[in-house]
Design a protein around this motif. Sequence first.
Motif, mmCIF file in Angstrom:
data_model
loop_
_atom_site.group_PDB
_atom_site.id
_atom_site.type_symbol
_atom_site.label_atom_id
_atom_site.label_comp_id
_atom_site.label_asym_id
_atom_site.label_seq_id
_atom_site.Cartn_x
_atom_site.Cartn_y
_atom_site.Cartn_z
ATOM 1 N N PRO A 160 50.003 31.896 61.859
ATOM 2 C CA PRO A 160 48.588 32.102 61.517
ATOM 3 C C PRO A 160 47.809 30.830 61.188
ATOM 4 O O PRO A 160 46.650 30.899 60.836
ATOM 5 C CB PRO A 160 48.657 33.019 60.301
ATOM 6 N N ALA A 192 44.275 33.236 61.391
ATOM 7 C CA ALA A 192 44.146 34.640 61.004
ATOM 8 C C ALA A 192 42.731 34.915 60.491
ATOM 9 O O ALA A 192 42.094 35.891 60.890
ATOM 10 C CB ALA A 192 45.180 35.001 59.953
ATOM 11 N N ALA A 193 42.222 34.036 59.621
ATOM 12 C CA ALA A 193 40.865 34.216 59.085
ATOM 13 C C ALA A 193 39.820 34.024 60.175
ATOM 14 O O ALA A 193 38.808 34.733 60.210
ATOM 15 C CB ALA A 193 40.619 33.251 57.932
ATOM 16 N N THR A 236 40.202 34.609 63.419
ATOM 17 C CA THR A 236 40.248 35.801 64.275
ATOM 18 C C THR A 236 39.512 36.963 63.615
ATOM 19 O O THR A 236 38.718 37.659 64.253
ATOM 20 C CB THR A 236 41.707 36.190 64.565
ATOM 21 N N LYS A 237 39.767 37.160 62.326
ATOM 22 C CA LYS A 237 39.101 38.237 61.581
ATOM 23 C C LYS A 237 37.589 38.044 61.602
ATOM 24 O O LYS A 237 36.832 38.984 61.846
ATOM 25 C CB LYS A 237 39.614 38.268 60.146
ATOM 26 N N ARG A 238 37.139 36.809 61.367
ATOM 27 C CA ARG A 238 35.708 36.510 61.372
ATOM 28 C C ARG A 238 35.090 36.796 62.739
ATOM 29 O O ARG A 238 34.003 37.374 62.834
ATOM 30 C CB ARG A 238 35.485 35.046 61.007
ATOM 31 N N CYS A 239 35.776 36.418 63.800
ATOM 32 C CA CYS A 239 35.270 36.646 65.154
ATOM 33 C C CYS A 239 35.161 38.136 65.463
ATOM 34 O O CYS A 239 34.183 38.578 66.074
ATOM 35 C CB CYS A 239 36.167 35.956 66.183
ATOM 36 N N ILE A 240 36.164 38.895 65.048
ATOM 37 C CA ILE A 240 36.135 40.343 65.281
ATOM 38 C C ILE A 240 34.988 40.984 64.515
ATOM 39 O O ILE A 240 34.276 41.834 65.042
ATOM 40 C CB ILE A 240 37.483 40.984 64.900
ATOM 41 N N GLU A 241 34.787 40.550 63.269
ATOM 42 C CA GLU A 241 33.708 41.119 62.451
ATOM 43 C C GLU A 241 32.330 40.772 63.012
ATOM 44 O O GLU A 241 31.390 41.550 62.879
ATOM 45 C CB GLU A 241 33.833 40.626 61.013
#
Length: 74
Positions: free
Chosen positions: A19, A60-61, A63-68
């Motif tokens: 990650p 990991a953060a 990816t999460k930001r991009c998805i959101e």
Amino acid sequence: MGDNLNISQIPLAAPAVVPVMDRVSFARAIGVTEGVVEGWIARGYIPCTQIGRHRLVNLAALTKRCIEQAEFRL
């Protein structure tokens, strides 16, 4: 019946994902210079984590930001 399952015989469904990534590897992976990545980090555009003296891109953060931020329309 005494069938014993050995966990090492079970194939992994997906390769292990790390990650975090160092700045140089991240820059190469996305095709920009290390200086650009350092600028993005300094401006807070890319989330980082520090492990010891090493500052790493937190994939990991990110990816999460991009998805959101993505807008999904069905």
